[in-house]
Design a protein around this motif. Structure first.
Motif, PDB file in Angstrom:
ATOM      1  N   VAL A  93       0.823  -1.209   0.000  1.00 36.45           N
ATOM      2  CA  VAL A  93       0.000   0.000   0.000  1.00 36.45           C
ATOM      3  C   VAL A  93       0.858   1.261   0.000  1.00 36.45           C
ATOM      4  O   VAL A  93       0.717   2.121  -0.871  1.00 36.45           O
ATOM      5  CB  VAL A  93      -0.977  -0.024   1.194  1.00 36.45           C
ATOM      6  CG1 VAL A  93      -1.795   1.250   1.224  1.00 36.45           C
ATOM      7  CG2 VAL A  93      -1.893  -1.231   1.089  1.00 36.45           C
ATOM      8  N   ILE A  94       1.781   1.348   0.967  1.00 33.44           N
ATOM      9  CA  ILE A  94       2.611   2.550   1.032  1.00 33.44           C
ATOM     10  C   ILE A  94       3.513   2.631  -0.194  1.00 33.44           C
ATOM     11  O   ILE A  94       3.731   3.696  -0.772  1.00 33.44           O
ATOM     12  CB  ILE A  94       3.452   2.565   2.326  1.00 33.44           C
ATOM     13  CG1 ILE A  94       2.553   2.368   3.551  1.00 33.44           C
ATOM     14  CG2 ILE A  94       4.255   3.853   2.454  1.00 33.44           C
ATOM     15  CD1 ILE A  94       1.556   3.461   3.793  1.00 33.44           C
ATOM     16  N   GLY A  95       4.016   1.457  -0.606  1.00 34.78           N
ATOM     17  CA  GLY A  95       4.862   1.429  -1.790  1.00 34.78           C
ATOM     18  C   GLY A  95       4.121   1.973  -3.000  1.00 34.78           C
ATOM     19  O   GLY A  95       4.652   2.792  -3.761  1.00 34.78           O
ATOM     20  N   THR A  96       2.872   1.546  -3.181  1.00 36.75           N
ATOM     21  CA  THR A  96       2.087   2.030  -4.315  1.00 36.75           C
ATOM     22  C   THR A  96       1.838   3.524  -4.209  1.00 36.75           C
ATOM     23  O   THR A  96       1.942   4.265  -5.204  1.00 36.75           O
ATOM     24  CB  THR A  96       0.750   1.276  -4.372  1.00 36.75           C
ATOM     25  OG1 THR A  96       1.018  -0.111  -4.434  1.00 36.75           O
ATOM     26  CG2 THR A  96      -0.057   1.695  -5.584  1.00 36.75           C
ATOM     27  N   MET A  97       1.523   3.981  -2.993  1.00 41.50           N
ATOM     28  CA  MET A  97       1.245   5.414  -2.812  1.00 41.50           C
ATOM     29  C   MET A  97       2.462   6.252  -3.189  1.00 41.50           C
ATOM     30  O   MET A  97       2.365   7.247  -3.909  1.00 41.50           O
ATOM     31  CB  MET A  97       0.842   5.686  -1.361  1.00 41.50           C
ATOM     32  CG  MET A  97      -0.541   5.196  -1.034  1.00 41.50           C
ATOM     33  SD  MET A  97      -0.937   5.469   0.688  1.00 41.50           S
ATOM     34  CE  MET A  97      -1.324   7.200   0.674  1.00 41.50           C
ATOM     35  N   VAL A 114      -0.204  -1.379 -14.148  1.00 43.48           N
ATOM     36  CA  VAL A 114      -0.206  -1.981 -12.817  1.00 43.48           C
ATOM     37  C   VAL A 114      -0.665  -3.423 -12.923  1.00 43.48           C
ATOM     38  O   VAL A 114      -1.694  -3.717 -13.528  1.00 43.48           O
ATOM     39  CB  VAL A 114      -1.134  -1.196 -11.866  1.00 43.48           C
ATOM     40  CG1 VAL A 114      -1.148  -1.844 -10.483  1.00 43.48           C
ATOM     41  CG2 VAL A 114      -0.688   0.245 -11.763  1.00 43.48           C
ATOM     42  N   LYS A 115       0.114  -4.308 -12.344  1.00 41.89           N
ATOM     43  CA  LYS A 115      -0.297  -5.707 -12.273  1.00 41.89           C
ATOM     44  C   LYS A 115      -1.155  -5.877 -11.030  1.00 41.89           C
ATOM     45  O   LYS A 115      -0.678  -5.752  -9.914  1.00 41.89           O
ATOM     46  CB  LYS A 115       0.935  -6.610 -12.184  1.00 41.89           C
ATOM     47  CG  LYS A 115       0.610  -8.053 -11.923  1.00 41.89           C
ATOM     48  CD  LYS A 115       1.881  -8.843 -11.625  1.00 41.89           C
ATOM     49  CE  LYS A 115       1.568 -10.091 -10.858  1.00 41.89           C
ATOM     50  NZ  LYS A 115       1.860 -10.053  -9.446  1.00 41.89           N
ATOM     51  N   VAL A 151      -4.740  -0.774  -3.455  1.00 43.20           N
ATOM     52  CA  VAL A 151      -3.822  -0.377  -4.523  1.00 43.20           C
ATOM     53  C   VAL A 151      -4.618   0.113  -5.729  1.00 43.20           C
ATOM     54  O   VAL A 151      -4.331   1.170  -6.295  1.00 43.20           O
ATOM     55  CB  VAL A 151      -2.901  -1.562  -4.898  1.00 43.20           C
ATOM     56  CG1 VAL A 151      -2.211  -1.308  -6.221  1.00 43.20           C
ATOM     57  CG2 VAL A 151      -1.876  -1.800  -3.804  1.00 43.20           C
ATOM     58  N   GLU A 152      -5.645  -0.653  -6.097  1.00 41.66           N
ATOM     59  CA  GLU A 152      -6.462  -0.254  -7.243  1.00 41.66           C
ATOM     60  C   GLU A 152      -7.136   1.089  -7.000  1.00 41.66           C
ATOM     61  O   GLU A 152      -7.241   1.916  -7.906  1.00 41.66           O
ATOM     62  CB  GLU A 152      -7.523  -1.320  -7.534  1.00 41.66           C
ATOM     63  CG  GLU A 152      -6.955  -2.551  -8.184  1.00 41.66           C
ATOM     64  CD  GLU A 152      -7.994  -3.332  -8.973  1.00 41.66           C
ATOM     65  OE1 GLU A 152      -9.193  -2.995  -8.864  1.00 41.66           O
ATOM     66  OE2 GLU A 152      -7.604  -4.257  -9.695  1.00 41.66           O
ATOM     67  N   GLY A 153      -7.566   1.292  -5.752  1.00 40.81           N
ATOM     68  CA  GLY A 153      -8.185   2.574  -5.404  1.00 40.81           C
ATOM     69  C   GLY A 153      -7.219   3.732  -5.632  1.00 40.81           C
ATOM     70  O   GLY A 153      -7.581   4.746  -6.238  1.00 40.81           O
ATOM     71  N   TYR A 154      -5.985   3.576  -5.167  1.00 42.76           N
ATOM     72  CA  TYR A 154      -4.991   4.642  -5.358  1.00 42.76           C
ATOM     73  C   TYR A 154      -4.679   4.840  -6.833  1.00 42.76           C
ATOM     74  O   TYR A 154      -4.487   5.965  -7.295  1.00 42.76           O
ATOM     75  CB  TYR A 154      -3.714   4.323  -4.576  1.00 42.76           C
ATOM     76  CG  TYR A 154      -3.907   4.413  -3.086  1.00 42.76           C
ATOM     77  CD1 TYR A 154      -4.411   5.593  -2.516  1.00 42.76           C
ATOM     78  CD2 TYR A 154      -3.617   3.352  -2.248  1.00 42.76           C
ATOM     79  CE1 TYR A 154      -4.612   5.684  -1.161  1.00 42.76           C
ATOM     80  CE2 TYR A 154      -3.817   3.437  -0.890  1.00 42.76           C
ATOM     81  CZ  TYR A 154      -4.319   4.602  -0.348  1.00 42.76           C
ATOM     82  OH  TYR A 154      -4.535   4.695   0.997  1.00 42.76           O
TER      83      TYR A 154
END
Lengths: 364, 369
Positions: A93-97, A114-115, A151-154
């Motif tokens: 999560v943080i990585g994606t953000m 994005v996978k 992740v998809e939300g971000y």
């Protein structure tokens, strides 16, 4: 000028394989692989940058290398070497953000791929047989599915904020292939496979080669949006295990949870609640949009992906096939021996030789 | 020593249990009325004991328990010919081919070499087992009479809408049999989510072609040109008391009509008479049902009273009538989003089924006749 592609999560097998595959493409100038630990295998022409995507360093890397395409493959399903669930959640999560924040800041970025995973749909008894991309997934309770949903939300938020960036999300079905490590593959590799008593879920698989090909297709195409990617067709779990010639033991869900803890302790596999839900209710995704709009069709069907995966494993339960096969062969050879006299006796039925007439033949 | 090869059965006339020991058993000693001192007498050391494994001189290896299985040592060929002869006895001269076919089938099933469609429908097992098992029940037990089968389209998508009754959804199974046997098509039923929550039931339901009753699945099936069966009354229909038999309940929210409108397939109304009497629902245990998460716990004149015997359905006479198809392809594009039209069509279907139910009831006469 060719593309400059940044790939996150190259220390993992699939990330490394994808990075190498895309590096071979003539349309791609340079591939930069990013991860916190160096990749184990041969990375070929990829330039590896050791950076943590959870920190703003990633933006500097992107700006310096003039990256125009970001492929995010660092959403992981198992804690693995990273440590516990908390570390996994933070990386996901943080990585994606951080990564998306960097993408937003760096002007050169034009494509973000994005996978994601079909796990975002969950698996319950109230779900349609085939999920389309339009289906609004129920909020997952935790684990990988919840991470993937966040992740998809971000990613969607990022797509709104930067409409000029092409954002492509690929929801991959359970990946199978020789050497692939995932909760599903370690489950299928168990010598005796526990199943949920009274349920025979539908499963879809995607071959690892197809996953790489789908991402590559996604990078090189100019389609944006969210797509399901899975091999054609479905298999039921029991069918899959029979094809793999694995013995199964059907257990009630409560016992299966206990088994799950046991196999986790001995590090054989991890039967997470979401995997158990999948093994109970099953899941199918509709891939027609992937075929028609994205223009990608996996080479392997679900059954072929499983066959390729199973080819590496020694069958632990080949007895039914062997016994029935030999019985069948003998029967056929006998029929072949018995048939000529029957044919030689021409059309008359009396020509058929009965092998044995029991004494006092009480038939009829 | 010729008789060293003979494995003795029994005690060879000596008193004892035949366990190979030389001491007579306690009852035998009592019968013989021997001296008390004889008990302490050690067995005679002279002469090899016949049952002793080491005693056998040559030829036969020692007998162990592992060899004594009755099925061991029979060659596969003998098994095969035994099977073959049994099969010939049973099925006549074609048996060998049939046996080969059956073996091939068994092998295919056990190695997973069969196909299920995306809904989990396994056509082979459904036709060869489920329908075959249900057919005698439909024909002999319920004396199922099917009318108006010509109203079921021979090909292409269609939606069969039926009344629902009978405490346990046996009517759905019987409709599958009727459609398969008379129309030669596979009915794809839509089931409540409870079906997919229950173990065993869920696996069987998916295999037999059932899928969840939701618009996504219904439209997907209809677009694929399947014959879809829906029971819009749901649990209100099968769980209604016996006193309200043959009174149709509310037809859901009309979701089935909008599915038919979106895909432009005809709606075939189906009226089933007879299912109401199989398990007359005279009582209900709502609190226990809530506890178990079930829609109702039925009490029938036989069910908890006779135990498992109460699960045998009463042999009522069944009549099934497929009504004239109602076309939906004449409406324009947005018709499915017009609630008034959907409600009107729903009512039309419901009314059609209700009227033919009354007519069929009169026709049938007595419930068990």
């Amino acid at each position: 000028m060719g593309k400059v592609v940044l790939v996150t999560g190259v220390s993992r097998d699939l990330g490394r394989r994808f990075a190498r595959a895309i590096a071979d493409d003539p349309a791609v100038d340079r591939v930069i692989g990013v991860d916190v630990v160096p990749p184990r295998g041969d990375i070929g022409p990829i330039s590896f940058v050791r950076a943590d995507i959870r920190t703003p360093v990633i933006a500097k890397v992107m700006a310096r290398e003039d990256v125009d395409t970001v492929v995010h493959m660092s959403v992981i399903a198992t804690p693995g070497a990273t440590g516990g669930r908390n570390a996994m959640k933070e990386l996901n999560v943080i990585g994606t953000m951080q990564l998306l924040a960097a993408c937003q800041k760096v002007e050169s970025v034009e494509h973000v791929v994005v996978k994601s995973t079909t796990a975002v749909y969950g698996a319950t008894s109230r779900d349609p047989a085939m999920f389309t991309e339009a289906f609004e997934p129920r909020v997952a309770r935790g684990g990988y599915a919840k991470d993937a949903q966040e992740v998809e939300g971000y990613v969607r938020g990022f797509a709104r904020r930067r409409p000029n960036v092409r954002v492509l999300m690929l929801r991959m079905a359970n990946v199978l292939g020789p050497g692939v490590q995932s909760p599903m593959t370690s489950y299928l590799r168990l010598p005796v496979v526990p199943t949920v008593l009274g349920f025979d879920p539908r499963l879809q698989f995607l071959h690892a080669d197809d996953l790489v090909a789908a991402l590559r297709h996604g990078v090189l195409s100019d389609v944006a949006g969210t797509f399901n990617v899975a091999g054609d067709g479905v298999l039921t779990l029991r069918q899959a295990l029979r094809r793999m010639q694995r013995p199964t033991v059907a257990l009630p869900p409560a016992a299966l949870t206990g088994i799950g803890q046991l196999v986790r302790r001995v590090r054989l596999a991890e039967l997470s609640p979401e995997l158990l839900a999948l093994l109970t209710y099953g899941r199918g995704v509709d891939t027609s949009r992937c075929r028609d709009e994205l223009g990608f069709r996996p080479d392997f069907t679900t059954a072929e992906a499983l066959a390729d995966f199973a080819a590496d494993l020694a069958p632990t339960f080949a007895a039914p096939d062997l016994v029935l096969g030999s019985l069948e062969d003998r029967l056929r050879s006998r029929a072949a021996v018995a048939a000529p006299p029957a044919e030689a006796g021409s059309a008359t039925d009396t020509g058929v030789v009965r092998p044995f007439v029991p004494p006092g033949g009480s038939r009829g | 020593m010729g008789d060293a090869d003979i494995i003795p059965i029994g005690t060879r006339g000596r008193p004892g249990r035949g366990s190979g020991g030389n001491r007579p058993s306690a009852p035998a000693r009592d019968l013989a009325g021997g001296r008390a001192g004889a008990r302490r007498t050690p067995p005679p050391a002279a002469g090899p004991r016949p049952a002793e494994p080491g005693a056998s001189a040559v030829g036969r290896p020692p007998t162990t328990t592992a060899e004594r299985g009755p099925l061991d040592g029979v060659p596969v060929g003998d098994w095969l010919s035994a099977f073959q002869q049994a099969a010939v006895e049973l099925f006549g001269d074609d048996a060998e081919a049939q046996l080969a076919r059956f073996l091939a089938f068994l092998r295919r099933r056990l190695t997973g070499d069969y196909v299920v469609d995306e809904f989990g429908f396994d056509a082979e097992i459904t036709q060869r087992f489920f329908i075959a098992a249900l057919r005698p029940i439909a024909q002999r037990w319920f004396r199922l009479e099917v009318r108006g089968i010509e109203n079921v389209p021979v090909e292409g998508g269609a939606l069969v809408v039926s009344n629902h009754s009978g405490t346990v959804p046996v009517d759905g199974l019987m409709t599958m049999v009727a459609v398969h046997d008379h129309a030669g098509r596979s009915l794809r039923p839509l089931g409540a989510d409870l079906v997919f929550r229950l173990p065993v039931v869920s696996a069987l339901a998916r295999k037999s072609g059932t899928t969840l009753a939701c618009n996504d699945d219904a439209e997907r099936l209809l677009r694929n040109g399947e014959l879809v069966g829906v029971w819009p009354e749901g649990f209100k229909g099968i769980g209604k008391p016996f006193s309200e038999r043959y009174k149709l309940q509310r037809f859901g929210r009309g979701g089935f009509v909008s599915a038919a409108l979106r895909t432009g397939v005809p709606i075939v109304p189906l009226s089933v008479v007879g299912a109401e009497e199989i398990y007359p629902l005279v009582g209900n245990l709502p609190s226990l049902a809530r506890l178990l998460g079930m829609p109702y716990i039925p009490i029938t004149p036989t069910f908890p009273l006779l135990g498992p015997l109460g699960l045998v359905p009463l042999p009522s006479k069944w009549v099934m009538e497929f009504g004239e198809p109602i076309r939906t392809d004449e409406y324009d594009e947005g018709a499915a989003d017009d609630p008034m039209l959907v409600f009107n069509l729903t009512d039309q279907v419901r009314e059609t089924i209700q009227q033919s139910l009354y007519r069929l009831l009169v026709d049938r006469g007595g419930a068990f006749g």
